[in-house]
Design a protein around this motif. Structure first.
Motif, mmCIF file in Angstrom:
data_model
loop_
_atom_site.group_PDB
_atom_site.id
_atom_site.type_symbol
_atom_site.label_atom_id
_atom_site.label_comp_id
_atom_site.label_asym_id
_atom_site.label_seq_id
_atom_site.Cartn_x
_atom_site.Cartn_y
_atom_site.Cartn_z
ATOM 1 N N UNK A 148 0.859 -1.181 0.000
ATOM 2 C CA UNK A 148 0.000 0.000 0.000
ATOM 3 C C UNK A 148 0.899 1.236 0.000
ATOM 4 N N UNK A 149 0.744 2.051 -1.023
ATOM 5 C CA UNK A 149 1.510 3.283 -1.161
ATOM 6 C C UNK A 149 0.573 4.470 -0.940
ATOM 7 N N UNK B 34 -3.005 3.723 -2.629
ATOM 8 C CA UNK B 34 -3.139 2.824 -3.778
ATOM 9 C C UNK B 34 -2.494 1.482 -3.459
ATOM 10 N N UNK B 35 -3.130 0.416 -3.921
ATOM 11 C CA UNK B 35 -2.557 -0.930 -3.819
ATOM 12 C C UNK B 35 -2.784 -1.649 -5.135
ATOM 13 N N UNK C 162 1.356 2.679 5.657
ATOM 14 C CA UNK C 162 1.599 2.697 4.212
ATOM 15 C C UNK C 162 2.942 3.347 3.907
ATOM 16 N N UNK C 163 3.439 3.095 2.708
ATOM 17 C CA UNK C 163 4.675 3.723 2.261
ATOM 18 C C UNK C 163 4.363 5.165 1.865
ATOM 19 N N UNK C 164 5.090 6.107 2.441
ATOM 20 C CA UNK C 164 4.885 7.532 2.201
ATOM 21 C C UNK C 164 5.650 7.907 0.924
ATOM 22 N N UNK D 3 9.680 5.493 3.191
ATOM 23 C CA UNK D 3 9.326 6.554 2.244
ATOM 24 C C UNK D 3 10.075 6.399 0.923
ATOM 25 N N UNK D 4 9.468 6.957 -0.115
ATOM 26 C CA UNK D 4 10.051 6.936 -1.461
ATOM 27 C C UNK D 4 9.891 8.316 -2.072
#
Length: 265
Positions: free
Chosen positions: A76-77, A101-102, A154-156, A184-185
């Protein structure tokens, strides 16, 4: 937060991102980090997750991050953008937009103004947001409390993530909600490694990729970030499979084009 304490925490997280470690070693290392020991018992994995980091115990008893075990398609981003009334020392968040979003499917959306009694003219010219727009908007603490629940673990993801993540993290701490620990990305860095472009600022990438929406508004820019991310994901080498593979790739893979002239705005 002391720099030594934050550095110790970051080092522990990066260690977990690279490999699984013995449970007792993990607890011992975490207990030595004043920042963590003051907030919660490191054995309480639900608290790690509440702060955004999904620490898990494997069947062999070792500890790692769930992001090492999760395929990109299953992750999940959360794509995030903020508008502010100035820098961290002089301004505050006045708008947050985010979308989760997934596997390419939108799970949820977040969009809110944040009350402020003053917005500099330059910020209004840039974003179109004036103090009049913020009359009756919820307080910063109220919005951040809802956003933390929305973000979860979730990934930030953000375009120039250092700014958005850092501003929200500092604002969370000022409001008494603790720090962000989410992985994070940065889509600037990811795009540099997957998309050929003369510039990597948001406006340039939107034009290159045909993304048409409002610029310098939080929710629209979060959507633009999501679209850039999707293009980047489609260009990944086969070796990038897990979330941690993706994070490492975004930081260390070879560049598509020298980035010396790239603008992070």
């Amino acid at each position: 937060m002391s720099q030594d304490s934050r550095k110790g925490l970051d080092n522990l997280i990066e260690l977990l991102a690279q490999k699984s470690i013995n449970y007792h070693d993990f607890i011992a290392k975490a207990q030595k980090i004043e920042l963590i020991a003051e907030l919660f018992e490191p054995k309480d994995f639900s608290m790690w997750r509440a702060m955004g980091l999904n620490v898990i115990k494997l069947d062999n008893g070792k500890i790692t991050l769930k992001t090492r075990e999760t395929d990109i398609e299953d992750e999940i981003f959360c794509f995030v953008d903020i508008e502010t009334s100035g820098g961290l020392s002089s301004g505050q968040i006045i708008e947050i937009g985010a979308i989760k979003v997934q596997g390419g499917r939108v799970l949820d959306r977040f969009e809110s103004f944040v009350y402020a009694n003053f917005v500099p003219e330059g910020i209004t010219e840039l974003t179109g947001i004036s103090a009049r727009d913020l009359v009756g908007a919820p307080s910063l603490a109220s919005v951040l409390e809802r956003f933390r629940l929305f973000l979860g673990d979730a990934i930030f993801v953000a375009h120039n993530v250092k700014f958005d993540y850092g501003f929200i993290d500092a604002s969370m701490q000022k409001c008494g909600f603790g720090m962000l620990l989410n992985r994070k990305i940065c889509t600037v860095e990811l795009a540099r490694r997957t998309i050929e472009s003369p510039k990597y600022n948001l406006g340039a990438l939107k034009e290159l990729l045909g993304i048409e929406n409002t610029h310098h508004r939080a929710y629209s820019d979060a959507i633009s970030c999501k679209e850039i991310f999707a293009h980047a994901i489609s260009a990944l080498p086969w070796s990038v499979q897990s979330t941690e593979d993706l994070i490492l790739f975004s930081r260390t893979a070879g560049l598509k084009k020298p980035s010396a002239t790239a603008n992070l705005s």
